[in-house]
Design a protein around this motif. Structure first.
Motif, PDB file in Angstrom:
ATOM      1  N   VAL A   5      24.384  36.247  26.137  1.00  0.00           N
ATOM      2  CA  VAL A   5      25.160  35.813  25.416  1.00  0.00           C
ATOM      3  C   VAL A   5      25.150  34.437  25.146  1.00  0.00           C
ATOM      4  CG1 VAL A   5      27.955  36.120  24.483  1.00  0.00           C
ATOM      5  CG2 VAL A   5      26.818  37.906  25.491  1.00  0.00           C
ATOM      6  N   LEU A   6      24.773  33.504  24.269  1.00  0.00           N
ATOM      7  CA  LEU A   6      24.871  32.315  24.225  1.00  0.00           C
ATOM      8  C   LEU A   6      26.227  31.817  24.485  1.00  0.00           C
ATOM      9  CD1 LEU A   6      22.143  32.045  22.498  1.00  0.00           C
ATOM     10  CD2 LEU A   6      21.098  31.653  24.892  1.00  0.00           C
ATOM     11  N   ASN A   7      27.132  31.922  23.708  1.00  0.00           N
ATOM     12  CA  ASN A   7      28.338  31.007  23.786  1.00  0.00           C
ATOM     13  C   ASN A   7      29.292  32.186  24.426  1.00  0.00           C
ATOM     14  OD1 ASN A   7      28.476  33.126  22.293  1.00  0.00           O
ATOM     15  ND2 ASN A   7      29.731  32.762  20.243  1.00  0.00           N
ATOM     16  N   ALA A   8      29.378  32.405  25.769  1.00  0.00           N
ATOM     17  CA  ALA A   8      30.302  33.256  26.514  1.00  0.00           C
ATOM     18  C   ALA A   8      31.268  31.935  26.470  1.00  0.00           C
ATOM     19  CB  ALA A   8      29.720  33.668  27.512  1.00  0.00           C
ATOM     20  N   GLN A   9      32.845  32.335  26.817  1.00  0.00           N
ATOM     21  CA  GLN A   9      34.144  31.503  26.526  1.00  0.00           C
ATOM     22  C   GLN A   9      34.429  31.658  27.949  1.00  0.00           C
ATOM     23  OE1 GLN A   9      34.634  28.794  24.801  1.00  0.00           O
ATOM     24  NE2 GLN A   9      32.414  29.539  24.050  1.00  0.00           N
ATOM     25  N   VAL A  10      34.130  32.810  28.813  1.00  0.00           N
ATOM     26  CA  VAL A  10      34.751  33.409  29.589  1.00  0.00           C
ATOM     27  C   VAL A  10      34.188  34.156  30.712  1.00  0.00           C
ATOM     28  CG1 VAL A  10      37.598  33.445  29.253  1.00  0.00           C
ATOM     29  CG2 VAL A  10      35.996  35.360  28.780  1.00  0.00           C
ATOM     30  N   ALA A  11      34.374  33.920  32.046  1.00  0.00           N
ATOM     31  CA  ALA A  11      33.561  34.982  32.927  1.00  0.00           C
ATOM     32  C   ALA A  11      34.625  36.300  33.079  1.00  0.00           C
ATOM     33  CB  ALA A  11      33.426  33.875  34.202  1.00  0.00           C
ATOM     34  N   ILE A  12      33.975  37.100  33.666  1.00  0.00           N
ATOM     35  CA  ILE A  12      35.390  38.615  33.573  1.00  0.00           C
ATOM     36  C   ILE A  12      34.902  38.406  35.085  1.00  0.00           C
ATOM     37  CG2 ILE A  12      35.584  40.942  32.941  1.00  0.00           C
ATOM     38  CD1 ILE A  12      33.920  39.843  30.198  1.00  0.00           C
ATOM     39  N   ARG A  13      35.788  39.265  36.450  1.00  0.00           N
ATOM     40  CA  ARG A  13      35.634  39.967  36.483  1.00  0.00           C
ATOM     41  C   ARG A  13      35.892  41.379  37.174  1.00  0.00           C
ATOM     42  NH1 ARG A  13      39.869  39.400  42.217  1.00  0.00           N
ATOM     43  NH2 ARG A  13      38.072  39.475  43.864  1.00  0.00           N
ATOM     44  N   SER A  14      34.441  41.862  38.241  1.00  0.00           N
ATOM     45  CA  SER A  14      34.143  43.040  37.849  1.00  0.00           C
ATOM     46  C   SER A  14      34.994  43.784  38.851  1.00  0.00           C
ATOM     47  CB  SER A  14      32.561  43.529  38.039  1.00  0.00           C
ATOM     48  OG  SER A  14      32.576  42.900  39.819  1.00  0.00           O
TER      49      SER A  14
END
Length: 123
Positions: A5-14
């Motif tokens: 995803v080139l425009n990822a705005q957030v990181a997600i914690r698993s």
């Protein structure tokens, strides 16, 4: 930086391994276990670097924004596309790859050519 995803705005914690990923495909590539899915998600905004939680069961339009900086992180994902392009140096620096249309090629005939016998007959 996510390659899916080139425009990822957030990181997600698993929830399963407590690590940060940009998308589910990044988790699948780096870890040997499946991603544990839960309704509560933990995000880290890439603009303001702050962490926040969102509940997926009670989601509305206001939940698409970071609560700290109002960064709109729910956007259409841009995925990389396969394409072929010719990469060359900047033509201002190295212009050998450019063709000058003003220069005649070897096989082309010009009316007033020095090698042409008809040029002497024109006058």
């Amino acid at each position: 930086m996510c390659k899916h995803v080139l425009n990822a705005q957030v990181a997600i914690r698993s929830h399963c391994c407590k690590k940060w990923f940009d998308c589910a495909e990044c988790h699948a590539e780096k870890e040997d276990h499946p991603l544990m899915k839960k309704a509560e998600m933990i995000f880290a905004c890439k603009k303001c670097k702050k962490v926040f939680r969102k509940d997926g069961t009670d989601w509305d339009e206001s939940d698409e924004y970071c609560p700290y900086c109002d960064n709109h992180f729910v956007i259409d994902a841009l995925t990389p596309k396969a394409e072929l392009r010719v990469e060359m140096e900047d033509p201002r620096i190295d212009n050998r790859a450019l063709k000058d249309e003003r220069v005649a090629g070897e096989g082309e005939k010009i009316l007033f050519s020095l090698h042409d016998q008809q040029a002497s007959k024109l006058g």
